[in-house]
Design a protein around this motif. Structure first.
Motif, PDB file in Angstrom:
ATOM      1  N   ASP A  50      52.300 -30.710  -4.068  1.00 22.76           N
ATOM      2  CA  ASP A  50      52.344 -31.890  -3.215  1.00 22.76           C
ATOM      3  C   ASP A  50      52.313 -33.114  -4.117  1.00 22.76           C
ATOM      4  O   ASP A  50      51.285 -33.400  -4.746  1.00 22.76           O
ATOM      5  N   LEU A  51      53.405 -33.850  -4.209  1.00 26.50           N
ATOM      6  CA  LEU A  51      53.511 -34.980  -5.126  1.00 26.50           C
ATOM      7  C   LEU A  51      52.691 -36.184  -4.691  1.00 26.50           C
ATOM      8  O   LEU A  51      52.570 -37.151  -5.444  1.00 26.50           O
ATOM      9  N   THR A  52      52.074 -36.126  -3.506  1.00 22.42           N
ATOM     10  CA  THR A  52      51.159 -37.195  -3.095  1.00 22.42           C
ATOM     11  C   THR A  52      49.734 -36.890  -3.559  1.00 22.42           C
ATOM     12  O   THR A  52      48.880 -37.771  -3.550  1.00 22.42           O
ATOM     13  N   ASN A  53      49.487 -35.661  -3.992  1.00 24.69           N
ATOM     14  CA  ASN A  53      48.188 -35.263  -4.525  1.00 24.69           C
ATOM     15  C   ASN A  53      48.036 -35.880  -5.919  1.00 24.69           C
ATOM     16  O   ASN A  53      48.946 -35.810  -6.741  1.00 24.69           O
ATOM     17  N   ALA A  54      46.877 -36.479  -6.198  1.00 22.22           N
ATOM     18  CA  ALA A  54      46.639 -37.153  -7.484  1.00 22.22           C
ATOM     19  C   ALA A  54      46.881 -36.226  -8.674  1.00 22.22           C
ATOM     20  O   ALA A  54      47.340 -36.668  -9.732  1.00 22.22           O
ATOM     21  N   THR A  55      46.614 -34.943  -8.515  1.00 20.12           N
ATOM     22  CA  THR A  55      46.793 -33.980  -9.598  1.00 20.12           C
ATOM     23  C   THR A  55      48.249 -33.887 -10.037  1.00 20.12           C
ATOM     24  O   THR A  55      48.538 -33.672 -11.213  1.00 20.12           O
ATOM     25  N   TYR A  56      49.176 -34.053  -9.104  1.00 20.86           N
ATOM     26  CA  TYR A  56      50.603 -33.884  -9.407  1.00 20.86           C
ATOM     27  C   TYR A  56      51.400 -35.185  -9.291  1.00 20.86           C
ATOM     28  O   TYR A  56      52.617 -35.176  -9.465  1.00 20.86           O
ATOM     29  N   SER A  57      50.746 -36.301  -9.033  1.00 20.93           N
ATOM     30  CA  SER A  57      51.452 -37.572  -8.824  1.00 20.93           C
ATOM     31  C   SER A  57      52.175 -38.068 -10.078  1.00 20.93           C
ATOM     32  O   SER A  57      53.081 -38.899  -9.972  1.00 20.93           O
ATOM     33  N   LYS A  58      51.810 -37.552 -11.263  1.00 19.07           N
ATOM     34  CA  LYS A  58      52.538 -37.923 -12.485  1.00 19.07           C
ATOM     35  C   LYS A  58      54.017 -37.568 -12.362  1.00 19.07           C
ATOM     36  O   LYS A  58      54.869 -38.190 -12.985  1.00 19.07           O
ATOM     37  N   LEU A  59      54.325 -36.562 -11.530  1.00 19.51           N
ATOM     38  CA  LEU A  59      55.711 -36.130 -11.375  1.00 19.51           C
ATOM     39  C   LEU A  59      56.562 -37.128 -10.592  1.00 19.51           C
ATOM     40  O   LEU A  59      57.760 -36.934 -10.455  1.00 19.51           O
ATOM     41  N   ASN A  60      55.951 -38.194 -10.101  1.00 20.96           N
ATOM     42  CA  ASN A  60      56.715 -39.237  -9.423  1.00 20.96           C
ATOM     43  C   ASN A  60      57.378 -40.183 -10.424  1.00 20.96           C
ATOM     44  O   ASN A  60      58.170 -41.031 -10.037  1.00 20.96           O
ATOM     45  N   THR A  61      57.061 -40.026 -11.708  1.00 22.98           N
ATOM     46  CA  THR A  61      57.617 -40.878 -12.757  1.00 22.98           C
ATOM     47  C   THR A  61      58.460 -40.049 -13.718  1.00 22.98           C
ATOM     48  O   THR A  61      58.003 -39.025 -14.233  1.00 22.98           O
ATOM     49  N   VAL A  62      59.690 -40.489 -13.957  1.00 26.83           N
ATOM     50  CA  VAL A  62      60.595 -39.793 -14.872  1.00 26.83           C
ATOM     51  C   VAL A  62      59.965 -39.731 -16.265  1.00 26.83           C
ATOM     52  O   VAL A  62      59.414 -40.717 -16.759  1.00 26.83           O
ATOM     53  N   GLY A  63      60.034 -38.552 -16.877  1.00 29.11           N
ATOM     54  CA  GLY A  63      59.503 -38.355 -18.217  1.00 29.11           C
ATOM     55  C   GLY A  63      58.111 -37.762 -18.255  1.00 29.11           C
ATOM     56  O   GLY A  63      57.649 -37.338 -19.309  1.00 29.11           O
ATOM     57  N   ASN A  64      57.440 -37.715 -17.120  1.00 30.04           N
ATOM     58  CA  ASN A  64      56.101 -37.132 -17.065  1.00 30.04           C
ATOM     59  C   ASN A  64      56.160 -35.654 -16.714  1.00 30.04           C
ATOM     60  O   ASN A  64      57.169 -35.169 -16.197  1.00 30.04           O
ATOM     61  N   TYR A  65      55.067 -34.954 -16.976  1.00 35.34           N
ATOM     62  CA  TYR A  65      54.990 -33.531 -16.653  1.00 35.34           C
ATOM     63  C   TYR A  65      53.562 -33.150 -16.280  1.00 35.34           C
ATOM     64  O   TYR A  65      52.613 -33.882 -16.573  1.00 35.34           O
ATOM     65  N   VAL A  66      53.438 -32.007 -15.621  1.00 36.47           N
ATOM     66  CA  VAL A  66      52.144 -31.396 -15.320  1.00 36.47           C
ATOM     67  C   VAL A  66      52.260 -29.910 -15.647  1.00 36.47           C
ATOM     68  O   VAL A  66      53.357 -29.370 -15.762  1.00 36.47           O
ATOM     69  N   ILE A  67      51.104 -29.282 -15.780  1.00 36.39           N
ATOM     70  CA  ILE A  67      51.065 -27.840 -15.976  1.00 36.39           C
ATOM     71  C   ILE A  67      50.349 -27.239 -14.784  1.00 36.39           C
ATOM     72  O   ILE A  67      49.229 -27.639 -14.451  1.00 36.39           O
ATOM     73  N   ALA A  68      51.017 -26.322 -14.113  1.00 36.47           N
ATOM     74  CA  ALA A  68      50.453 -25.660 -12.939  1.00 36.47           C
ATOM     75  C   ALA A  68      50.785 -24.176 -12.997  1.00 36.47           C
ATOM     76  O   ALA A  68      51.941 -23.806 -13.233  1.00 36.47           O
ATOM     77  N   ASN A  69      49.787 -23.343 -12.833  1.00 34.62           N
ATOM     78  CA  ASN A  69      49.980 -21.885 -12.828  1.00 34.62           C
ATOM     79  C   ASN A  69      50.686 -21.384 -14.087  1.00 34.62           C
ATOM     80  O   ASN A  69      51.509 -20.473 -14.022  1.00 34.62           O
TER      81      ASN A  69
END
Length: 143
Positions: A50-69
Motif C-alpha cells: 500500500d503506497l499510502t502506508n508510511a513504510t512504502y511511501s518512498k515508492l511514490n518518488t522516482v529513484g527510491n526503493y524499499v525492501i519487502a519480503n
C-alpha cells in the motif's frame, strides 16, 4: 648491543598464539566472519504494498526503493516499478539495493539491470526478477 630474535624463533613463538586465536575466533558459531551465511531467494512471491502506508511511501518518488519480503522494489520512472530478489547471485548474500537506475550488490559490486540481468562480471549470473502491477495506490509484486 641489540637483542635480535631469529626469524624461526619468532615464527615459532607466534605459531601457537596465532593458531589459538584463530581457533577461538572461528570456534564461536555466532561470528559471521567464519561462517558461510548463504541465502536462497524466494522462487515465488505474491504480495501487495500500500503506497499510502508510511513504510512504502518512498515508492511514490522516482529513484527510491524499499525492501519487502526479501525483494527489492524500486520506482524506476513515474509509471514503472522494478522488483528483484535481495539475494546477490555472486555469493548468495542479501545485499542488493537499487542505485543509479539499476540494482547493485553492496558487498561485491555486482550490478544488475531492472530486469535482473547481470551487467558486470560479478553480476554475470543475473538475479531473480519479479513482475509488478500498480492499481491506484496498491502495488502488487508477483512471480
Amino acid at each position: 648491543m641489540e637483542n635480535k630474535i631469529k626469524r624461526h624463533a619468532f615464527l615459532k613463538s607466534l605459531g601457537l598464539k596465532g593458531a589459538s586465536l584463530l581457533a577461538v575466533y572461528c570456534g564461536v558459531s555466532s561470528l559471521s566472519s567464519c561462517t558461510n551465511e548463504s541465502v536462497t531467494p524466494a522462487s515465488s512471491a505474491d504480495f501487495t504494498l500500500d503506497l499510502t502506508n508510511a513504510t512504502y511511501s518512498k515508492l511514490n518518488t522516482v529513484g527510491n526503493y524499499v525492501i519487502a519480503n526479501g525483494i527489492v522494489v524500486a520506482r524506476v520512472s513515474s509509471t514503472t516499478f522494478a522488483a528483484v530478489t535481495q539475494v546477490c547471485s555472486h555469493e548468495n548474500k542479501a545485499n542488493v539495493i537499487f542505485s543509479g537506475g539499476g540494482f547493485y550488490c553492496t558487498q561485491h559490486g555486482a550490478t544488475f539491470s531492472t530486469t535482473g540481468a547481470g551487467t558486470n562480471a560479478n553480476g554475470s549470473k543475473g538475479i531473480k526478477a519479479y513482475q509488478t502491477s500498480l492499481s491506484g495506490t496498491s502495488l502488487r509484486i508477483f512471480a
